[in-house]
Design a protein around this motif. Structure first.
Motif, PDB file in Angstrom:
ATOM      1  N   UNK A  24       0.837  -1.156   0.125  1.00 50.54           N
ATOM      2  CA  UNK A  24       0.025   0.061   0.104  1.00 50.54           C
ATOM      3  C   UNK A  24       0.792   1.275  -0.117  1.00 50.54           C
ATOM      4  N   UNK A  25       2.121   1.090   0.689  1.00 51.21           N
ATOM      5  CA  UNK A  25       2.815   2.441   0.738  1.00 51.21           C
ATOM      6  C   UNK A  25       3.458   2.532  -0.774  1.00 51.21           C
ATOM      7  N   UNK A  26       3.979   1.403  -1.227  1.00 49.09           N
ATOM      8  CA  UNK A  26       4.479   1.445  -2.583  1.00 49.09           C
ATOM      9  C   UNK A  26       3.387   2.344  -3.641  1.00 49.09           C
ATOM     10  N   UNK A  27       2.279   1.820  -3.330  1.00 44.68           N
ATOM     11  CA  UNK A  27       1.150   2.174  -4.468  1.00 44.68           C
ATOM     12  C   UNK A  27       0.845   3.794  -4.261  1.00 44.68           C
ATOM     13  N   UNK A  28       0.941   4.331  -2.988  1.00 44.65           N
ATOM     14  CA  UNK A  28       0.833   5.574  -2.456  1.00 44.65           C
ATOM     15  C   UNK A  28       1.729   6.553  -3.212  1.00 44.65           C
ATOM     16  N   UNK A 289       0.659   5.229  14.124  1.00 46.07           N
ATOM     17  CA  UNK A 289      -0.165   5.272  12.957  1.00 46.07           C
ATOM     18  C   UNK A 289      -0.999   4.024  12.941  1.00 46.07           C
ATOM     19  N   UNK A 290      -2.289   4.146  12.910  1.00 45.05           N
ATOM     20  CA  UNK A 290      -3.119   3.138  12.973  1.00 45.05           C
ATOM     21  C   UNK A 290      -4.220   2.761  12.000  1.00 45.05           C
ATOM     22  N   UNK A 291      -4.226   1.457  11.771  1.00 44.60           N
ATOM     23  CA  UNK A 291      -5.159   0.829  10.508  1.00 44.60           C
ATOM     24  C   UNK A 291      -6.341   0.062  11.036  1.00 44.60           C
ATOM     25  N   UNK A 292      -7.555   0.267  10.973  1.00 42.48           N
ATOM     26  CA  UNK A 292      -8.425  -0.501  11.217  1.00 42.48           C
ATOM     27  C   UNK A 292      -8.786  -1.486  10.382  1.00 42.48           C
ATOM     28  N   UNK A 293      -9.513  -2.769  10.810  1.00 43.75           N
ATOM     29  CA  UNK A 293      -9.903  -3.733  10.122  1.00 43.75           C
ATOM     30  C   UNK A 293     -10.792  -3.291   8.950  1.00 43.75           C
ATOM     31  N   UNK A 294     -10.707  -3.651   7.754  1.00 42.77           N
ATOM     32  CA  UNK A 294     -11.518  -3.183   6.615  1.00 42.77           C
ATOM     33  C   UNK A 294     -12.810  -4.369   6.622  1.00 42.77           C
ATOM     34  N   UNK A 306      -7.166   1.534  -0.785  1.00 46.01           N
ATOM     35  CA  UNK A 306      -8.299   1.772   0.504  1.00 46.01           C
ATOM     36  C   UNK A 306      -7.224   1.957   1.661  1.00 46.01           C
ATOM     37  N   UNK A 307      -6.160   1.014   1.908  1.00 41.15           N
ATOM     38  CA  UNK A 307      -5.312   1.042   2.994  1.00 41.15           C
ATOM     39  C   UNK A 307      -4.353   2.003   3.124  1.00 41.15           C
ATOM     40  N   UNK A 308      -3.742   2.470   1.856  1.00 38.96           N
ATOM     41  CA  UNK A 308      -3.058   3.552   1.680  1.00 38.96           C
ATOM     42  C   UNK A 308      -3.698   4.827   2.165  1.00 38.96           C
ATOM     43  N   UNK A 309      -4.934   5.087   1.684  1.00 38.00           N
ATOM     44  CA  UNK A 309      -5.524   6.218   2.088  1.00 38.00           C
ATOM     45  C   UNK A 309      -5.944   6.257   3.618  1.00 38.00           C
ATOM     46  N   UNK A 310      -6.319   5.076   4.213  1.00 40.67           N
ATOM     47  CA  UNK A 310      -6.558   4.956   5.470  1.00 40.67           C
ATOM     48  C   UNK A 310      -5.313   5.193   6.592  1.00 40.67           C
ATOM     49  N   UNK A 311      -4.257   4.852   6.022  1.00 46.04           N
ATOM     50  CA  UNK A 311      -2.787   4.933   6.558  1.00 46.04           C
ATOM     51  C   UNK A 311      -2.219   6.204   6.583  1.00 46.04           C
ATOM     52  N   UNK A 315      -0.439  12.535   3.967  1.00 45.26           N
ATOM     53  CA  UNK A 315       0.921  12.638   4.017  1.00 45.26           C
ATOM     54  C   UNK A 315       1.606  11.986   2.851  1.00 45.26           C
ATOM     55  N   UNK A 316       2.884  12.305   2.490  1.00 46.91           N
ATOM     56  CA  UNK A 316       3.818  11.807   1.697  1.00 46.91           C
ATOM     57  C   UNK A 316       4.432  10.339   2.420  1.00 46.91           C
ATOM     58  N   UNK A 317       4.115   9.546   1.865  1.00 48.89           N
ATOM     59  CA  UNK A 317       4.713   8.229   2.477  1.00 48.89           C
ATOM     60  C   UNK A 317       6.145   8.180   2.586  1.00 48.89           C
ATOM     61  N   UNK A 318       6.789   8.929   1.603  1.00 44.67           N
ATOM     62  CA  UNK A 318       8.509   8.935   1.455  1.00 44.67           C
ATOM     63  C   UNK A 318       8.941   9.774   2.710  1.00 44.67           C
TER      64      UNK A 318
END
Length: 418
Positions: A24-28, A289-294, A306-311, A315-318
């Motif tokens: 998800x981080x890579x995609x973002x 940083x928190x991620x809820x179950x989908x 979806x996960x990247x947006x929630x996380x 923010x710029x993940x880099x």
């Protein structure tokens, strides 16, 4: 957009969701225009599964990167391919040793892939991509904690071997091979074997500086709000600090939504809330940083988005999310202090050794060889203490006129307990 060179390691206990978060981080990052590679260092690869690629269960593209989207590639290392491609002499030697022990050819070839080979291959690729400036961001989807620590510690371990043992062993083997070859119960390595190791080491040169550059490389620890997982996350954080890897975030994955009304899951919500408080207390001031179950499994580009947006949200993940140097040399009272950030360490299990031109710090079964700066090569360890979350090692020159009356250099290896 300013292009940058970044490496982010994702590590944690098996099953916490490292691969999904890394993907998800890579995609973002790719969506933001960064040329991004997500590389799996786990022998049980699942990156292709996370992206829901239409490949067979054993398809790895022969260990090569696969383009999965704009600016986005993934790579699942195939160590068997790498051994045959680049490590012929080393591979042949170990296979011959196992054949001499009575193993059949196929089994001998499998056994010749020794533990740690995946990590070495990962380091080789990482160094290659950095030298070629092939990507702006390289994400390392690490194996579970123990193997991840082996990956991180390999550069310093290889440096130590090449500096202390390699030339001696190669020279001795040249002398004894002609006599011992005919009577040895196992094949003896030819000089081509040592030449192959030397070439391998040359290809790895410089990677340690990249991993220890806190403006380039950081680690993000994935955890769950559970007791066993949290304990391992604490240990991982401590050992990453020992190996001088900067951690810039803790990611708590698989949280039950607080609005869950089902009686079956209410206890889980309460339990997780308690561990969230502990995590925030233990790791402050690191970002948590928190991620809820989908409501469904996270696979494919849509699920990972979806996960990247929630996380990350906006923010710029880099970005480097938190900065603290695990190691710091400081002047103090006419001498020097090396401060090593070692949260969660037990001072009774910290051992410190001074050996020739390096310090050796050992915690449990992990140890780090620390090469001293040139001006401290003759310094002795005057004392050590564990204060707060830091190990403080005082170094003094023999002629500093300190309170220690004996000005003679210490023995080659001396031991101190913090």
């Amino acid at each position: 957009m300013v292009m940058k060179r970044r490496i982010i390691l994702f590590s944690g206990k098996g099953g916490v969701g490292k691969t999904s978060v890394a993907a998800a981080t890579g995609l973002k990052a790719a969506e933001r225009g960064y040329r991004t590679l997500v590389m799996s260092l786990d022998i049980a690869h699942s990156l292709s599964d996370a992206f829901d690629l239409p490949v067979s269960l054993h398809e790895k593209n022969r260990g090569r990167p696969i383009r999965v989207g704009d600016n986005l590639w993934i790579q699942e290392i195939d160590v068997q391919e790498e051994m045959e491609r680049y490590w012929g002499e080393i591979y042949k030697y170990f296979a011959a040793v196992f054949r001499s022990a009575g193993l059949q050819d196929i089994m001998a070839e499998e056994m010749a892939i020794l533990p740690g080979m995946e990590e070495v291959v990962g380091l080789l690729y990482l160094n290659q991509y950095i030298e070629e400036n092939a990507y702006d961001l390289i994400i390392l989807d690490c194996a579970p904690t123990g193997e991840a620590l082996r990956f991180i510690s390999l550069p310093s371990a290889l440096d130590w071997f090449m500096d202390k043992l390699f030339n001696f062993e190669r020279t001795v083997m040249k002398m004894v091979r002609p006599v011992a070859k005919s009577i040895s119960p196992i094949p003896l390595p030819e000089d081509s074997y040592y030449a192959a190791i030397e070439r391998l080491y040359e290809r790895l040169k410089g990677i340690d500086r990249v991993l220890l550059d806190h403006q380039v490389t950081t680690a993000r620890l994935i955890t769950n709000a559970e007791k066993v997982v949290l304990k391992e996350t604490q240990r991982a954080f401590m050992y990453l600090c020992l190996y001088e890897i900067a951690v810039d975030a803790i990611i708590v994955n698989k949280l039950f939504p607080t609005g869950v009304a089902d009686d079956y899951f209410k206890k889980w919500v309460t339990t997780q809330a308690g561990y969230i408080e502990q995590i925030e207390e233990y790791f402050a001031p690191l970002p948590i940083m928190k991620i809820e179950l989908f409501d469904d499994q996270i696979v494919g580009l849509q699920g990972l988005a979806r996960m990247a947006a929630a996380l990350y949200g906006e923010l710029d993940p880099t970005d480097i999310l938190y900065t603290r140097k695990p190691y710091e040399f400081m002047s103090a009272d006419g001498g020097y202090v090396l401060k090593i950030h070692l949260p969660f360490a037990d001072k009774e299990h910290i051992d410190l050794y001074r050996d020739a031109n390096e310090l050796i710090v050992r915690i449990g079964s992990f140890k780090r060889h620390i090469l001293l700066p040139h001006k401290l090569l003759k310094a002795r360890v005057a004392g050590a203490e564990y204060r707060g979350h830091d190990l403080l090692i005082r170094l003094e020159h023999p002629d500093d006129g300190s309170s220690t009356t004996d000005s003679s250099p210490p023995p080659e290896a001396t031991s101190t307990r913090a």
